[in-house]
Motif scaffolding. Structure first.
Motif, PDB file in Angstrom:
ATOM      1  N   ALA A  77       7.919  12.295   8.976  1.00  0.00           N
ATOM      2  CA  ALA A  77       6.726  12.678   9.746  1.00  0.00           C
ATOM      3  C   ALA A  77       5.546  11.774   9.406  1.00  0.00           C
ATOM      4  CB  ALA A  77       6.379  14.143   9.477  1.00  0.00           C
ATOM      5  N   ILE A  78       5.391  11.425   8.139  1.00  0.00           N
ATOM      6  CA  ILE A  78       4.320  10.505   7.747  1.00  0.00           C
ATOM      7  C   ILE A  78       4.517   9.152   8.420  1.00  0.00           C
ATOM      8  CG2 ILE A  78       3.333   9.196   5.812  1.00  0.00           C
ATOM      9  CD1 ILE A  78       3.961  11.732   4.079  1.00  0.00           C
ATOM     10  N   GLY A  79       5.737   8.644   8.362  1.00  0.00           N
ATOM     11  CA  GLY A  79       6.032   7.359   9.004  1.00  0.00           C
ATOM     12  C   GLY A  79       5.794   7.407  10.498  1.00  0.00           C
ATOM     13  N   ALA A  80       6.218   8.480  11.139  1.00  0.00           N
ATOM     14  CA  ALA A  80       5.986   8.631  12.579  1.00  0.00           C
ATOM     15  C   ALA A  80       4.492   8.717  12.869  1.00  0.00           C
ATOM     16  CB  ALA A  80       6.708   9.868  13.098  1.00  0.00           C
ATOM     17  N   GLY A  81       3.767   9.451  12.023  1.00  0.00           N
ATOM     18  CA  GLY A  81       2.320   9.577  12.209  1.00  0.00           C
ATOM     19  C   GLY A  81       1.616   8.240  12.076  1.00  0.00           C
ATOM     20  N   TRP A  82       1.958   7.498  11.029  1.00  0.00           N
ATOM     21  CA  TRP A  82       1.356   6.175  10.846  1.00  0.00           C
ATOM     22  C   TRP A  82       1.649   5.265  12.032  1.00  0.00           C
ATOM     23  CZ3 TRP A  82       2.887   4.784   5.094  1.00  0.00           C
ATOM     24  CH2 TRP A  82       2.110   5.525   4.214  1.00  0.00           C
ATOM     25  N   THR A  83       2.872   5.336  12.536  1.00  0.00           N
ATOM     26  CA  THR A  83       3.264   4.487  13.662  1.00  0.00           C
ATOM     27  C   THR A  83       2.510   4.877  14.929  1.00  0.00           C
ATOM     28  OG1 THR A  83       5.444   4.211  12.669  1.00  0.00           O
ATOM     29  CG2 THR A  83       5.245   3.679  15.012  1.00  0.00           C
ATOM     30  N   VAL A  84       2.454   6.166  15.222  1.00  0.00           N
ATOM     31  CA  VAL A  84       1.749   6.636  16.425  1.00  0.00           C
ATOM     32  C   VAL A  84       0.263   6.298  16.337  1.00  0.00           C
ATOM     33  CG1 VAL A  84       1.038   8.718  17.676  1.00  0.00           C
ATOM     34  CG2 VAL A  84       3.434   8.403  17.021  1.00  0.00           C
ATOM     35  N   LEU A  85      -0.342   6.525  15.177  1.00  0.00           N
ATOM     36  CA  LEU A  85      -1.765   6.200  15.021  1.00  0.00           C
ATOM     37  C   LEU A  85      -2.016   4.706  15.234  1.00  0.00           C
ATOM     38  CD1 LEU A  85      -2.645   8.382  11.899  1.00  0.00           C
ATOM     39  CD2 LEU A  85      -3.622   8.623  14.195  1.00  0.00           C
ATOM     40  N   THR A  86      -1.152   3.864  14.699  1.00  0.00           N
ATOM     41  CA  THR A  86      -1.330   2.419  14.809  1.00  0.00           C
ATOM     42  C   THR A  86      -1.139   1.931  16.241  1.00  0.00           C
ATOM     43  OG1 THR A  86      -0.637   2.113  12.531  1.00  0.00           O
ATOM     44  CG2 THR A  86      -0.507   0.180  13.970  1.00  0.00           C
ATOM     45  N   VAL A  87      -0.065   2.358  16.869  1.00  0.00           N
ATOM     46  CA  VAL A  87       0.193   1.922  18.249  1.00  0.00           C
ATOM     47  C   VAL A  87      -0.886   2.482  19.174  1.00  0.00           C
ATOM     48  CG1 VAL A  87       1.830   2.049  20.173  1.00  0.00           C
ATOM     49  CG2 VAL A  87       2.662   1.579  17.861  1.00  0.00           C
ATOM     50  N   GLY A  88      -1.277   3.731  18.951  1.00  0.00           N
ATOM     51  CA  GLY A  88      -2.361   4.312  19.745  1.00  0.00           C
ATOM     52  C   GLY A  88      -3.657   3.552  19.565  1.00  0.00           C
ATOM     53  N   VAL A 135       0.841  -1.207   0.000  1.00  0.00           N
ATOM     54  CA  VAL A 135       0.000   0.000   0.000  1.00  0.00           C
ATOM     55  C   VAL A 135       0.873   1.253   0.000  1.00  0.00           C
ATOM     56  CG1 VAL A 135      -1.674   1.328   1.358  1.00  0.00           C
ATOM     57  CG2 VAL A 135      -1.998  -1.130   1.027  1.00  0.00           C
ATOM     58  N   SER A 136       1.885   1.263   0.842  1.00  0.00           N
ATOM     59  CA  SER A 136       2.786   2.416   0.911  1.00  0.00           C
ATOM     60  C   SER A 136       3.504   2.618  -0.423  1.00  0.00           C
ATOM     61  CB  SER A 136       3.805   2.222   2.039  1.00  0.00           C
ATOM     62  OG  SER A 136       4.665   3.321   2.133  1.00  0.00           O
ATOM     63  N   GLY A 137       4.017   1.538  -0.986  1.00  0.00           N
ATOM     64  CA  GLY A 137       4.696   1.627  -2.269  1.00  0.00           C
ATOM     65  C   GLY A 137       3.777   2.132  -3.363  1.00  0.00           C
ATOM     66  N   ALA A 138       2.542   1.622  -3.388  1.00  0.00           N
ATOM     67  CA  ALA A 138       1.575   2.062  -4.400  1.00  0.00           C
ATOM     68  C   ALA A 138       1.252   3.544  -4.231  1.00  0.00           C
ATOM     69  CB  ALA A 138       0.304   1.225  -4.313  1.00  0.00           C
ATOM     70  N   PHE A 139       1.086   3.984  -2.988  1.00  0.00           N
ATOM     71  CA  PHE A 139       0.775   5.401  -2.763  1.00  0.00           C
ATOM     72  C   PHE A 139       1.907   6.299  -3.252  1.00  0.00           C
ATOM     73  CE2 PHE A 139       1.270   9.138   0.061  1.00  0.00           C
ATOM     74  CZ  PHE A 139       0.201   9.881  -0.441  1.00  0.00           C
ATOM     75  N   PHE A 140       3.118   6.013  -2.818  1.00  0.00           N
ATOM     76  CA  PHE A 140       4.232   6.888  -3.179  1.00  0.00           C
ATOM     77  C   PHE A 140       4.610   6.769  -4.660  1.00  0.00           C
ATOM     78  CE2 PHE A 140       4.641   6.877   1.441  1.00  0.00           C
ATOM     79  CZ  PHE A 140       4.614   8.246   1.645  1.00  0.00           C
ATOM     80  N   ALA A 141       4.271   5.656  -5.291  1.00  0.00           N
ATOM     81  CA  ALA A 141       4.525   5.511  -6.730  1.00  0.00           C
ATOM     82  C   ALA A 141       3.541   6.322  -7.563  1.00  0.00           C
ATOM     83  CB  ALA A 141       4.456   4.040  -7.130  1.00  0.00           C
ATOM     84  N   THR A 142       2.365   6.594  -7.007  1.00  0.00           N
ATOM     85  CA  THR A 142       1.324   7.259  -7.798  1.00  0.00           C
ATOM     86  C   THR A 142       1.004   8.677  -7.359  1.00  0.00           C
ATOM     87  OG1 THR A 142      -0.412   6.287  -6.407  1.00  0.00           O
ATOM     88  CG2 THR A 142       0.240   5.066  -8.390  1.00  0.00           C
ATOM     89  N   THR A 143       1.453   9.079  -6.185  1.00  0.00           N
ATOM     90  CA  THR A 143       1.125  10.429  -5.736  1.00  0.00           C
ATOM     91  C   THR A 143       1.903  11.464  -6.540  1.00  0.00           C
ATOM     92  OG1 THR A 143       0.917  11.901  -3.829  1.00  0.00           O
ATOM     93  CG2 THR A 143       2.892  10.552  -3.905  1.00  0.00           C
ATOM     94  N   LEU A 198       5.727   0.499   9.148  1.00  0.00           N
ATOM     95  CA  LEU A 198       4.964   1.744   9.039  1.00  0.00           C
ATOM     96  C   LEU A 198       5.876   2.960   9.095  1.00  0.00           C
ATOM     97  CD1 LEU A 198       2.012   0.757  11.355  1.00  0.00           C
ATOM     98  CD2 LEU A 198       1.788   1.400   8.943  1.00  0.00           C
ATOM     99  N   PHE A 199       6.853   2.926   9.974  1.00  0.00           N
ATOM    100  CA  PHE A 199       7.750   4.061  10.140  1.00  0.00           C
ATOM    101  C   PHE A 199       8.694   4.224   8.944  1.00  0.00           C
ATOM    102  CE2 PHE A 199      11.628   6.127  11.704  1.00  0.00           C
ATOM    103  CZ  PHE A 199      11.082   7.327  12.139  1.00  0.00           C
ATOM    104  N   CYS A 200       9.233   3.114   8.462  1.00  0.00           N
ATOM    105  CA  CYS A 200      10.262   3.177   7.415  1.00  0.00           C
ATOM    106  C   CYS A 200       9.722   3.270   6.000  1.00  0.00           C
ATOM    107  CB  CYS A 200      11.171   1.953   7.521  1.00  0.00           C
ATOM    108  SG  CYS A 200      12.126   1.890   9.045  1.00  0.00           S
ATOM    109  N   SER A 201       8.561   2.697   5.737  1.00  0.00           N
ATOM    110  CA  SER A 201       8.093   2.611   4.350  1.00  0.00           C
ATOM    111  C   SER A 201       7.896   3.960   3.664  1.00  0.00           C
ATOM    112  CB  SER A 201       6.836   1.738   4.250  1.00  0.00           C
ATOM    113  OG  SER A 201       5.760   2.315   4.942  1.00  0.00           O
TER     114      SER A 201
END
Length: 140
Positions: free
Chosen positions: A81-92, A62-70, A127-130
């Motif tokens: 920041a996106i990776g940190a956000g995804w990680t915080v949202l998921t763990v939260g 999903v991450s690869g598809a998003f960044f390949a097409t955005t 989530l953080f690295c992708s």
């Protein structure tokens, strides 16, 4: 003195949030599949390992598809920041669901204990690295 104004286009924030929502739906679906299909067939621990591998694969896809097409050019700081956000949202989300289900925090934290053979830590790491990996690699 004027305050420092940072102008960030709404899509640059909203699109990654929508991508996270898609990944959250995939994660919940993966968990249901794990509990109803995988664990009864191969057992608790192998089921968690397989489920984690499937979820990490889905996150990367999903991450690869998003960044390949955005069409949005994200800076390295924005990708982090996106990776940190995804990680915080998921763990939260994980801790919130655990709390609502009455799961002790210690049990939720135990899922991150790699020394006990737990592999769940691969999910927040993916989530953080992708975003940085795909946002940077696909831009080059």
């Amino acid at each position: 003195m004027t305050p420092l104004a940072i102008s960030i286009p709404a899509p640059a924030i909203l699109y990654p949030l929508a991508v996270w929502a898609v990944m959250a739906v995939l994660a919940v679906s993966n968990g249901i599949f794990r509990e109803l299909v995988v664990i009864p067939r191969i057992g608790e621990y192998p089921g968690h390992v397989l489920s984690t591998a499937l979820l990490v694969t889905a996150i990367l896809a999903v991450s690869g598809a998003f960044f390949a097409t955005t069409g949005i050019e994200y800076s390295q700081a924005a990708l982090l920041a996106i990776g940190a956000g995804w990680t915080v949202l998921t763990v939260g989300f994980e801790f919130l669901v655990g709390h609502l289900e009455g799961t002790p925090v210690s049990e939720t934290l135990a899922q991150y204990d790699v020394f006990a053979g737990q592999v769940w830590i691969l999910v927040p790491l993916a989530l953080f690295c992708s975003p940085l990996v795909f946002g940077w690699l696909l831009r080059s």
